[in-house]
Each structure stands twice: as structure tokens, then as C-alpha cells.
Design an enzyme around this catalytic site. Sequence first.
Site, PDB file in Angstrom:
ATOM      1  N   LYS A  74       0.816  -1.226   0.000  1.00  0.00           N
ATOM      2  CA  LYS A  74       0.000   0.000   0.000  1.00  0.00           C
ATOM      3  C   LYS A  74       0.854   1.282   0.000  1.00  0.00           C
ATOM      4  CE  LYS A  74      -4.123  -1.950   2.150  1.00  0.00           C
ATOM      5  NZ  LYS A  74      -5.092  -1.870   3.242  1.00  0.00           N
ATOM      6  N   ASP A 110      -9.940   2.839   2.483  1.00  0.00           N
ATOM      7  CA  ASP A 110     -10.115   2.030   3.697  1.00  0.00           C
ATOM      8  C   ASP A 110     -10.934   2.771   4.762  1.00  0.00           C
ATOM      9  OD1 ASP A 110      -8.948  -0.413   3.091  1.00  0.00           O
ATOM     10  OD2 ASP A 110      -6.934   0.242   3.661  1.00  0.00           O
TER      11      ASP A 110
HETATM   12  P1  NAP Z   1       0.140  -2.812   9.935  1.00  0.00           P
HETATM   13  O1  NAP Z   1       0.347  -1.556   9.183  1.00  0.00           O
HETATM   14  O2  NAP Z   1       1.193  -3.862   9.925  1.00  0.00           O
HETATM   15  O3  NAP Z   1      -0.152  -2.380  11.472  1.00  0.00           O
HETATM   16  C1  NAP Z   1      -0.259  -3.369  12.475  1.00  0.00           C
HETATM   17  C2  NAP Z   1      -0.723  -2.725  13.802  1.00  0.00           C
HETATM   18  O4  NAP Z   1      -0.929  -3.788  14.740  1.00  0.00           O
HETATM   19  C3  NAP Z   1       0.287  -1.781  14.431  1.00  0.00           C
HETATM   20  O5  NAP Z   1      -0.396  -0.795  15.178  1.00  0.00           O
HETATM   21  C4  NAP Z   1       1.072  -2.725  15.364  1.00  0.00           C
HETATM   22  O6  NAP Z   1       1.674  -2.069  16.467  1.00  0.00           O
HETATM   23  C5  NAP Z   1      -0.062  -3.589  15.876  1.00  0.00           C
HETATM   24  N1  NAP Z   1       0.414  -4.891  16.326  1.00  0.00           N
HETATM   25  C6  NAP Z   1       0.912  -5.898  15.560  1.00  0.00           C
HETATM   26  N2  NAP Z   1       1.249  -6.945  16.349  1.00  0.00           N
HETATM   27  C7  NAP Z   1       0.958  -6.577  17.629  1.00  0.00           C
HETATM   28  C8  NAP Z   1       1.062  -7.227  18.901  1.00  0.00           C
HETATM   29  N3  NAP Z   1       1.562  -8.476  19.006  1.00  0.00           N
HETATM   30  N4  NAP Z   1       0.668  -6.545  20.002  1.00  0.00           N
HETATM   31  C9  NAP Z   1       0.156  -5.296  19.906  1.00  0.00           C
HETATM   32  N5  NAP Z   1       0.039  -4.628  18.742  1.00  0.00           N
HETATM   33  C10 NAP Z   1       0.425  -5.272  17.616  1.00  0.00           C
HETATM   34  O7  NAP Z   1      -1.191  -3.567   9.458  1.00  0.00           O
HETATM   35  P2  NAP Z   1      -2.536  -2.912   8.855  1.00  0.00           P
HETATM   36  O8  NAP Z   1      -2.482  -2.868   7.392  1.00  0.00           O
HETATM   37  O9  NAP Z   1      -2.815  -1.662   9.608  1.00  0.00           O
HETATM   38  O10 NAP Z   1      -3.617  -4.060   9.225  1.00  0.00           O
HETATM   39  C11 NAP Z   1      -3.997  -4.251  10.565  1.00  0.00           C
HETATM   40  C12 NAP Z   1      -5.197  -5.199  10.641  1.00  0.00           C
HETATM   41  O11 NAP Z   1      -6.305  -4.635   9.950  1.00  0.00           O
HETATM   42  C13 NAP Z   1      -4.956  -6.558   9.984  1.00  0.00           C
HETATM   43  O12 NAP Z   1      -5.554  -7.521  10.801  1.00  0.00           O
HETATM   44  C14 NAP Z   1      -5.687  -6.462   8.656  1.00  0.00           C
HETATM   45  O13 NAP Z   1      -6.147  -7.711   8.194  1.00  0.00           O
HETATM   46  C15 NAP Z   1      -6.866  -5.572   9.037  1.00  0.00           C
HETATM   47  N6  NAP Z   1      -7.423  -4.815   7.893  1.00  0.00           N
HETATM   48  C16 NAP Z   1      -8.752  -4.956   7.626  1.00  0.00           C
HETATM   49  C17 NAP Z   1      -9.321  -4.251   6.584  1.00  0.00           C
HETATM   50  C18 NAP Z   1     -10.788  -4.420   6.265  1.00  0.00           C
HETATM   51  O14 NAP Z   1     -11.216  -4.009   5.175  1.00  0.00           O
HETATM   52  N7  NAP Z   1     -11.582  -4.954   7.148  1.00  0.00           N
HETATM   53  C19 NAP Z   1      -8.538  -3.373   5.800  1.00  0.00           C
HETATM   54  C20 NAP Z   1      -7.177  -3.223   6.126  1.00  0.00           C
HETATM   55  C21 NAP Z   1      -6.635  -3.961   7.186  1.00  0.00           C
HETATM   56  P3  NAP Z   1       3.218  -1.542  16.398  1.00  0.00           P
HETATM   57  O15 NAP Z   1       3.160  -0.208  15.706  1.00  0.00           O
HETATM   58  O16 NAP Z   1       3.608  -1.446  17.822  1.00  0.00           O
HETATM   59  O17 NAP Z   1       3.977  -2.572  15.614  1.00  0.00           O
END
Ligand code: NAP
Length: 278
Positions: A74, A110
Site C-alpha cells: 500500500k 479504507d
Molecule cells: P500494519 O500496518 O502492519 O499495522 C499493524 C498494527 O498492529 C500496528 O499498530 C502494530 O503495532 C499492531 N500490532 C501488531 N502486532 C501486535 C502485537 N503483538 N501486540 C500489539 N500490537 C500489535 O497492518 P494494517 O495494514 O494496519 O492491518 C492491521 C489489521 O487490519 C490486519 O488484521 C488487517 O487484516 C486488518 N485490515 C482490515 C481491513 C478491512 O477491510 N476490514 C482493511 C485493512 C486492514 P506496532 O506499531 O507497535 O507494531
Amino acid sequence: MTSPKISGTTQLLAVIGNPVSHTGSPAMQNFMCQTLGLDYVYVAFNIEQGHLKNAILGIRSLNIVGINVTIPYKEQVIPFLDQLDPLAERIGAVNTIVNQNGTLIGYNTDGQGFLVALMKEQQTDVKNKHIVVLGAGGAAKAIVHTLSQKKPKSMTIANRTPETAIDLAKICQATGIGITKELDPFLKNADIVINTTAVGMGQLKDQSPVSHYNWVHPHQLICDIIYNPAETLFLKQCRLKGAVTLNGKGMLAGQGQIAFELFTGFCADYNLLKKQLN
Ligand code: NAP
């Protein structure tokens, strides 16, 4: 659903990412094209790291009408695009690319998808609401930037890495903190809490982004943007405490609806799209 009728005039839509095998987008978009009798087909391309630039150049060469972009590309796609929609520019990430006569324009739908889901599923918006966003990653950025334009009463961003939450909060006039005890008063006071962290899915499916649920009350709407599993541990515990809950399926359908309209110029039915995700 029958297979799409492909001919010499069929136009191509796609999603790129790595992995992409789990994606629900082809089911949604192909169903809608067929329902409306539009001559498009939507496929998923798993793009290996190092091949992203060629893949984006290929959109123009192959005259692909538009693509969705998912993890991990992205942010990486941005240097290869010609224009960015202002919201995508502020967010710093793109999940939809439209090929407008050879000009590649990047959008981020999003956050708007999340708002569509709130309205369709709960008939609510964020105006004058106290909001807590758990997480400060890519999805959180899109949601926070979009929500901050809709006049919430307050917005608090809490993340495992507090610095990231504080940085995001600075741009969006929100409060940024870590996920610690200091978050409790904000959670108690929240009308809407949104988990945008990856905690609750995959290897983290038995974990929760919060350490306890003493703050939950029945007047709250608790959202998790994870859609697989359909009910995360976080949502389940909040539901058992009496809160209304919403998973991420609606957000996926909502962003798909907006993308479909950007690609084809036709309106897509949210409920029909969401049904394809079951
Ligand atoms: P990302 O950019 O990798 O961000 C991940 C987030 O989760 C960060 O805030 C990270 O914190 C936190 N995190 C990861 N592992 C963790 C842990 N063990 N303990 C606490 N915090 C943790 O990912 P993203 O693209 O934002 O996606 C995040 C989620 O949203 C995913 O599950 C994805 O499938 C979902 N999503 C859904 C949609 C939808 O349409 N429904 C769209 C997009 C994404 P740190 O900054 O501390 O690493």
C-alpha cells in the site's frame, strides 16, 4: 454465481498483494459486474517483492482499468503512480489505483469503507462521538485521517509503540498514547472503540489488544476491523459485557463498493457485496 463471460472486449480489474489467496475482493467485484451486466473480470495477482514496479508499469501496458492494493504494497506503490488523491496523500498509502487513460491515480478507500460500514450496519456516524482507535499501522492511519474530517468530539490513538500513535495524533489533532493503564479513562469514556491492530487474527488469534474489559459498557459500539475470524476474542469479550459489536467485513465491503464505483462509474450495492464475503 456462474463464471464471468470473457471475450475479446472484456476489461481487466485486479488486486495485487502478497499473499492474496485469502482475498474476498474477486468474489465481490465479479459478482457485482455480472449482476450489472458489465464486461469486466477481476483477478488476484500475487506479486513477488522486487516485481512491484514492473507490475505497476504493466497496468498501463495491458490497459488494466484499475487495481486494488493490499499488504504489503500500500505504501510501496506510491512512487510508481502519476497522481494521488489528497486523502491518499495525507494517509501516505494507496489501496485503489485507477488507470484514467494512461494516468495512474492512487486513492485510499479504507477509512471511507469503515464509515460506510458504520452507517450501513449501525446507522451511526462519528460526529460528536468520543473515539478510541487501538493501533497506529496502515489501516489505523486511513481510519484516523478519514474520521478526523468528520468532527468527532475526541479521538484517542493508542498503540503498542506509543511513538507511532503520538506521531499520527499530531497530524490529526488527536491524543496519542500507549496501550497501558493510562488508556482506561479514554476507553471508559468512549462511544466507539476500534481495534485496528493485527491482534486477534492469524498467530495472534487467541490474544486481545487490551488487558481487561472493566471499561466496557452497553452503550458502546466496539469495532474490530479483522474479519477472519468473524468474532475476535476482543469482540467476544466486549459482546459478553453487553456492548454492541461490529467486525471488519462491512469495512471490506464498503471499500469494495467505493473501489467498484471508481473503476466502473457504476454504483455497487453494499449488501450484495457483503453477502459475497460469507
Ligand atoms: P500494519 O500496518 O502492519 O499495522 C499493524 C498494527 O498492529 C500496528 O499498530 C502494530 O503495532 C499492531 N500490532 C501488531 N502486532 C501486535 C502485537 N503483538 N501486540 C500489539 N500490537 C500489535 O497492518 P494494517 O495494514 O494496519 O492491518 C492491521 C489489521 O487490519 C490486519 O488484521 C488487517 O487484516 C486488518 N485490515 C482490515 C481491513 C478491512 O477491510 N476490514 C482493511 C485493512 C486492514 P506496532 O506499531 O507497535 O507494531
